[in-house]
Design a protein around this motif. Structure first.
Motif, short mmCIF file in Angstrom:
data_model
loop_
_atom_site.label_atom_id
_atom_site.label_comp_id
_atom_site.label_asym_id
_atom_site.label_seq_id
_atom_site.Cartn_x
_atom_site.Cartn_y
_atom_site.Cartn_z
N LEU A 6 0.83 -1.21 0.00
CA LEU A 6 0.00 0.00 0.00
C LEU A 6 0.86 1.26 0.00
O LEU A 6 0.60 2.20 -0.75
CB LEU A 6 -0.88 0.00 1.25
CG LEU A 6 -2.37 -0.08 1.04
CD1 LEU A 6 -3.07 -0.45 2.31
CD2 LEU A 6 -2.92 1.18 0.45
N VAL A 7 1.89 1.26 0.85
CA VAL A 7 2.80 2.41 0.93
C VAL A 7 3.50 2.61 -0.41
O VAL A 7 3.56 3.73 -0.94
CB VAL A 7 3.83 2.23 2.07
CG1 VAL A 7 4.89 3.32 2.03
CG2 VAL A 7 3.13 2.23 3.43
N ASN A 32 -1.42 9.35 7.46
CA ASN A 32 -2.45 9.24 6.41
C ASN A 32 -2.76 7.79 6.06
O ASN A 32 -3.90 7.45 5.75
CB ASN A 32 -2.02 9.98 5.14
CG ASN A 32 -2.03 11.48 5.29
OD1 ASN A 32 -2.64 12.01 6.21
ND2 ASN A 32 -1.33 12.16 4.40
N LEU A 33 -1.73 6.95 6.08
CA LEU A 33 -1.92 5.55 5.68
C LEU A 33 -2.20 4.63 6.86
O LEU A 33 -2.46 3.44 6.66
CB LEU A 33 -0.69 5.06 4.91
CG LEU A 33 -0.43 5.75 3.57
CD1 LEU A 33 0.86 5.24 2.95
CD2 LEU A 33 -1.60 5.56 2.62
N SER A 38 8.39 3.70 10.65
CA SER A 38 9.43 2.73 10.26
C SER A 38 9.00 1.92 9.04
O SER A 38 9.85 1.47 8.27
CB SER A 38 9.79 1.82 11.42
OG SER A 38 8.67 1.06 11.82
N GLN A 39 7.69 1.74 8.84
CA GLN A 39 7.22 1.03 7.65
C GLN A 39 7.49 1.85 6.39
O GLN A 39 7.81 1.30 5.34
CB GLN A 39 5.73 0.71 7.76
CG GLN A 39 5.45 -0.41 8.74
CD GLN A 39 3.96 -0.66 8.89
OE1 GLN A 39 3.20 0.23 9.28
NE2 GLN A 39 3.55 -1.88 8.59
N ILE A 40 7.37 3.17 6.51
CA ILE A 40 7.68 4.05 5.39
C ILE A 40 9.16 3.90 5.05
O ILE A 40 9.54 3.75 3.89
CB ILE A 40 7.35 5.52 5.72
CG1 ILE A 40 5.90 5.69 6.16
CG2 ILE A 40 7.71 6.43 4.55
CD1 ILE A 40 4.86 5.39 5.14
N TYR A 42 11.15 1.37 5.65
CA TYR A 42 11.39 0.04 5.07
C TYR A 42 11.05 0.02 3.58
O TYR A 42 11.83 -0.45 2.76
CB TYR A 42 10.60 -1.03 5.82
CG TYR A 42 10.63 -2.36 5.11
CD1 TYR A 42 11.77 -3.16 5.17
CD2 TYR A 42 9.56 -2.80 4.34
CE1 TYR A 42 11.83 -4.37 4.49
CE2 TYR A 42 9.60 -3.99 3.65
CZ TYR A 42 10.74 -4.78 3.74
OH TYR A 42 10.81 -5.97 3.06
N VAL A 43 9.90 0.55 3.24
CA VAL A 43 9.46 0.54 1.84
C VAL A 43 10.42 1.37 0.99
O VAL A 43 10.83 0.95 -0.10
CB VAL A 43 8.01 1.06 1.71
CG1 VAL A 43 7.64 1.30 0.25
CG2 VAL A 43 7.04 0.07 2.34
N ILE A 44 10.80 2.53 1.47
CA ILE A 44 11.69 3.40 0.69
C ILE A 44 13.05 2.73 0.49
O ILE A 44 13.57 2.72 -0.62
CB ILE A 44 11.82 4.78 1.36
CG1 ILE A 44 10.49 5.53 1.22
CG2 ILE A 44 12.96 5.58 0.74
CD1 ILE A 44 10.40 6.81 2.02
N THR A 45 13.61 2.15 1.55
CA THR A 45 14.95 1.55 1.41
C THR A 45 14.94 0.24 0.63
O THR A 45 15.96 -0.14 0.07
CB THR A 45 15.61 1.31 2.79
OG1 THR A 45 14.77 0.47 3.59
CG2 THR A 45 15.86 2.62 3.51
N SER A 46 13.80 -0.44 0.58
CA SER A 46 13.77 -1.72 -0.13
C SER A 46 13.21 -1.63 -1.55
O SER A 46 13.57 -2.42 -2.40
CB SER A 46 12.97 -2.76 0.66
OG SER A 46 11.62 -2.37 0.79
#
Length: 149
Positions: A6-7, A32-33, A38-40, A42-46
């Protein structure tokens, strides 16, 4: 749909709306989500890495932001960038992610992606010693991409 998906989808939609570059505030996006910051991260770095065609810049502190930009380059330059990012070993999951990204960016046709994925699969490499598979996979992938450039 998983939160990380989703992110990533939200960020990709932002990039599409903003001509390939978007600034986000991590805490605001997380709010907002409905997830944790930390989930943001994770998504950005992966998922938003140079190998996948993105540049990420961050500024910390009050009013800090994360800027994500799609790298704009011609197909040949993009292929060479991917080839140079592979290194000496490549695991199956990373190879699949690179192929998926290349498909999404229309750098490769579906038939070619399927053929390359088949050649890089563990099933194809069963006769290669387990400890050497990722090195053989990297060499195969680089050489196949060289034929496309």
């Amino acid at each position: 749909m998983r939160m990380s998906d989703l992110v990533a989808q939200y960020i990709i939609e932002m990039l599409d709306r903003e001509n390939g570059s978007a600034e986000i505030q991590r805490n605001e996006l997380a709010g907002n989500l409905g997830c944790v910051p930390s989930q943001i991260n994770y998504v950005i770095t992966s998922r938003f890495t140079p190998e996948k065609g993105y540049i990420v810049e961050s500024r910390r502190g009050g009013g800090g932001f994360i800027r994500i930009s799609r790298v704009k380059m011609d197909r040949g330059t993009a292929l060479m960038h991917i080839i140079n990012s592979i290194g000496t070993t490549l695991d199956k999951a990373s190879a699949e992610a690179m192929l998926k990204n290349m498909l999404q960016r229309n750098m490769i046709e579906l038939t070619s992606a399927k053929l390359i994925a088949s050649a890089l699969s563990d099933r194809t490499l069963t006769n290669v010693e387990q400890s050497k598979r990722d090195a053989v996979r990297a060499d195969l992938f680089k050489n196949m991409l060289l034929t496309l450039s």
